[in-house]
Design a protein around this motif. Structure first.
Motif, PDB file in Angstrom:
ATOM      1  N   ALA A   1     -54.362  77.854  19.109  1.00 31.52           N
ATOM      2  CA  ALA A   1     -53.873  78.957  18.274  1.00 31.52           C
ATOM      3  C   ALA A   1     -54.203  78.721  16.807  1.00 31.52           C
ATOM      4  CB  ALA A   1     -52.363  79.133  18.470  1.00 31.52           C
ATOM      5  N   TRP A   2     -54.088  77.489  16.342  1.00 29.89           N
ATOM      6  CA  TRP A   2     -54.453  77.192  14.950  1.00 29.89           C
ATOM      7  C   TRP A   2     -55.935  77.475  14.708  1.00 29.89           C
ATOM      8  CZ3 TRP A   2     -51.277  77.514  11.342  1.00 29.89           C
ATOM      9  CH2 TRP A   2     -49.972  77.030  11.444  1.00 29.89           C
ATOM     10  N   PHE A   3     -56.793  77.097  15.658  1.00 32.32           N
ATOM     11  CA  PHE A   3     -58.217  77.409  15.497  1.00 32.32           C
ATOM     12  C   PHE A   3     -58.452  78.915  15.544  1.00 32.32           C
ATOM     13  CE2 PHE A   3     -59.093  72.968  17.179  1.00 32.32           C
ATOM     14  CZ  PHE A   3     -59.474  72.472  15.944  1.00 32.32           C
ATOM     15  N   ASP A   4     -57.734  79.611  16.410  1.00 32.64           N
ATOM     16  CA  ASP A   4     -57.915  81.062  16.544  1.00 32.64           C
ATOM     17  C   ASP A   4     -57.580  81.819  15.261  1.00 32.64           C
ATOM     18  OD1 ASP A   4     -58.779  80.720  19.135  1.00 32.64           O
ATOM     19  OD2 ASP A   4     -56.896  81.389  20.057  1.00 32.64           O
ATOM     20  N   VAL A   5     -56.693  81.273  14.431  1.00 31.55           N
ATOM     21  CA  VAL A   5     -56.347  81.950  13.169  1.00 31.55           C
ATOM     22  C   VAL A   5     -57.164  81.432  11.989  1.00 31.55           C
ATOM     23  CG1 VAL A   5     -54.035  82.582  13.931  1.00 31.55           C
ATOM     24  CG2 VAL A   5     -54.365  80.437  12.663  1.00 31.55           C
ATOM     25  N   GLY A   6     -58.188  80.609  12.276  1.00 30.83           N
ATOM     26  CA  GLY A   6     -59.107  80.200  11.229  1.00 30.83           C
ATOM     27  C   GLY A   6     -58.870  78.836  10.618  1.00 30.83           C
ATOM     28  N   THR A   7     -57.995  78.048  11.197  1.00 35.65           N
ATOM     29  CA  THR A   7     -57.774  76.691  10.687  1.00 35.65           C
ATOM     30  C   THR A   7     -59.037  75.878  10.912  1.00 35.65           C
ATOM     31  OG1 THR A   7     -55.432  76.893  11.193  1.00 35.65           O
ATOM     32  CG2 THR A   7     -56.277  74.663  10.851  1.00 35.65           C
ATOM     33  N   GLU A   8     -59.435  75.145   9.880  1.00 34.69           N
ATOM     34  CA  GLU A   8     -60.691  74.398   9.948  1.00 34.69           C
ATOM     35  C   GLU A   8     -60.550  73.045  10.639  1.00 34.69           C
ATOM     36  OE1 GLU A   8     -62.803  75.928   5.900  1.00 34.69           O
ATOM     37  OE2 GLU A   8     -60.903  74.858   5.703  1.00 34.69           O
TER      38      GLU A   8
ATOM     39  N   ASN B   1     -59.331  70.685  27.077  1.00 36.79           N
ATOM     40  CA  ASN B   1     -59.764  71.853  27.841  1.00 36.79           C
ATOM     41  C   ASN B   1     -59.296  73.173  27.248  1.00 36.79           C
ATOM     42  OD1 ASN B   1     -61.129  70.226  29.650  1.00 36.79           O
ATOM     43  ND2 ASN B   1     -59.437  70.166  31.111  1.00 36.79           N
ATOM     44  N   ALA B   2     -58.268  73.142  26.418  1.00 34.43           N
ATOM     45  CA  ALA B   2     -57.739  74.364  25.819  1.00 34.43           C
ATOM     46  C   ALA B   2     -58.535  74.804  24.585  1.00 34.43           C
ATOM     47  CB  ALA B   2     -56.272  74.162  25.435  1.00 34.43           C
ATOM     48  N   GLN B   3     -59.473  73.977  24.126  1.00 35.65           N
ATOM     49  CA  GLN B   3     -60.139  74.251  22.848  1.00 35.65           C
ATOM     50  C   GLN B   3     -61.433  75.044  23.022  1.00 35.65           C
ATOM     51  OE1 GLN B   3     -57.966  73.664  20.668  1.00 35.65           O
ATOM     52  NE2 GLN B   3     -56.842  72.609  22.285  1.00 35.65           N
ATOM     53  N   PRO B   4     -61.795  75.812  21.973  1.00 36.20           N
ATOM     54  CA  PRO B   4     -63.064  76.541  22.012  1.00 36.20           C
ATOM     55  C   PRO B   4     -64.243  75.567  22.135  1.00 36.20           C
ATOM     56  CG  PRO B   4     -61.721  77.212  20.112  1.00 36.20           C
ATOM     57  CD  PRO B   4     -61.062  76.015  20.730  1.00 36.20           C
TER      58      PRO B   4
ATOM     59  N   PRO C   1     -65.085  74.105  13.370  1.00 39.93           N
ATOM     60  CA  PRO C   1     -63.740  73.561  13.509  1.00 39.93           C
ATOM     61  C   PRO C   1     -63.753  72.154  14.098  1.00 39.93           C
ATOM     62  CG  PRO C   1     -64.096  75.378  15.056  1.00 39.93           C
ATOM     63  CD  PRO C   1     -65.309  75.288  14.183  1.00 39.93           C
ATOM     64  N   VAL C   2     -62.850  71.322  13.577  1.00 34.71           N
ATOM     65  CA  VAL C   2     -62.780  69.924  13.991  1.00 34.71           C
ATOM     66  C   VAL C   2     -61.372  69.618  14.472  1.00 34.71           C
ATOM     67  CG1 VAL C   2     -62.964  67.518  13.223  1.00 34.71           C
ATOM     68  CG2 VAL C   2     -64.587  69.231  12.376  1.00 34.71           C
ATOM     69  N   LEU C   3     -61.289  68.968  15.627  1.00 31.94           N
ATOM     70  CA  LEU C   3     -60.041  68.456  16.157  1.00 31.94           C
ATOM     71  C   LEU C   3     -60.074  66.944  16.038  1.00 31.94           C
ATOM     72  CD1 LEU C   3     -57.382  68.502  17.778  1.00 31.94           C
ATOM     73  CD2 LEU C   3     -58.777  68.633  19.868  1.00 31.94           C
ATOM     74  N   ILE C   4     -59.106  66.396  15.326  1.00 34.94           N
ATOM     75  CA  ILE C   4     -58.965  64.949  15.207  1.00 34.94           C
ATOM     76  C   ILE C   4     -57.779  64.557  16.076  1.00 34.94           C
ATOM     77  CG2 ILE C   4     -58.524  63.006  13.658  1.00 34.94           C
ATOM     78  CD1 ILE C   4     -59.709  64.761  11.388  1.00 34.94           C
ATOM     79  N   VAL C   5     -58.028  63.701  17.064  1.00 34.71           N
ATOM     80  CA  VAL C   5     -56.979  63.264  17.983  1.00 34.71           C
ATOM     81  C   VAL C   5     -56.628  61.818  17.650  1.00 34.71           C
ATOM     82  CG1 VAL C   5     -56.290  62.973  20.393  1.00 34.71           C
ATOM     83  CG2 VAL C   5     -57.923  64.780  19.772  1.00 34.71           C
TER      84      VAL C   5
END
Length: 133
Positions: free
Chosen positions: A81-88, A107-110, A15-19
C-alpha cells in the motif's frame, strides 16, 4: 536509490524495499528507524513497517504459527500500500525469517520493487555485554 530511465526521457526512482532482519534484541527497530530518518533527510518519501506492530494489532487465539503468518500477510499488504501511494522507499523490519513470513512480504510487492537486505547478527560476547549493562 536506484534510478531507471522513464519513457518521458527523465530519471525516476525505482521503489526500494529494505528488509531488516536479525535475532531478538539485535537492533532491527533502531537500525530501521535510523535508515528511515536518513532517507527522509534526503527528501525521499519513506515509510517504516514493523512486523511486531502488525502482529500485535490482531486479537487471535490459537497457534503462534498462524498468528505470525497473518501478521506477515498484513505487513506485506501494508508495504504494498505504501508503494501504491508513491512511497519511494519502505523499510520493513521484524522476525520475517523466524516467523516464516518472508515470502509473504516479498510476494505482495510490485515486480519493479528492488529488494535490499540488512541482516543483523549478535555474538554471544555481544549478548553478554548487553546483559551486564
Amino acid at each position: 536509490m536506484a534510478r531507471a530511465a522513464s519513457t518521458a526521457g527523465h530519471n525516476s526512482l525505482v521503489p526500494v524495499l529494505i528488509v531488516v532482519v536479525g535475532p531478538i534484541g539485535a537492533g532491527k527497530s533502531t537500525v530501521a528507524n535510523l535508515v528511515c530518518q536518513d532517507l527522509a533527510e534526503r527528501q525521499l518519501a519513506t515509510a517504516e513497517v514493523d512486523l511486531d506492530e502488525a502482529a500485535f494489532m490482531q486479537y487471535v487465539v490459537g497457534d503462534s504459527h498462524e498468528f505470525w503468518r497473518r501478521a506477515s500477510v498484513a505487513a506485506g499488504a501494508l508495504v504494498r500500500a505504501w508503494f501504491d501511494v508513491g512511497t519511494e522507499v519502505v523499510v520493513a523490519h521484524g522476525p520475517f525469517i523466524e516467523s516464516g513470513g518472508y515470502n509473504s512480504l516479498l510476494n505482495a510487492q510490485p515486480d519493479e520493487v528492488i529488494v535490499r537486505h540488512v541482516v543483523l547478527r549478535v555474538t554471544r560476547r555481544g549478548c553478554a555485554r548487553t546483559r551486564s549493562r
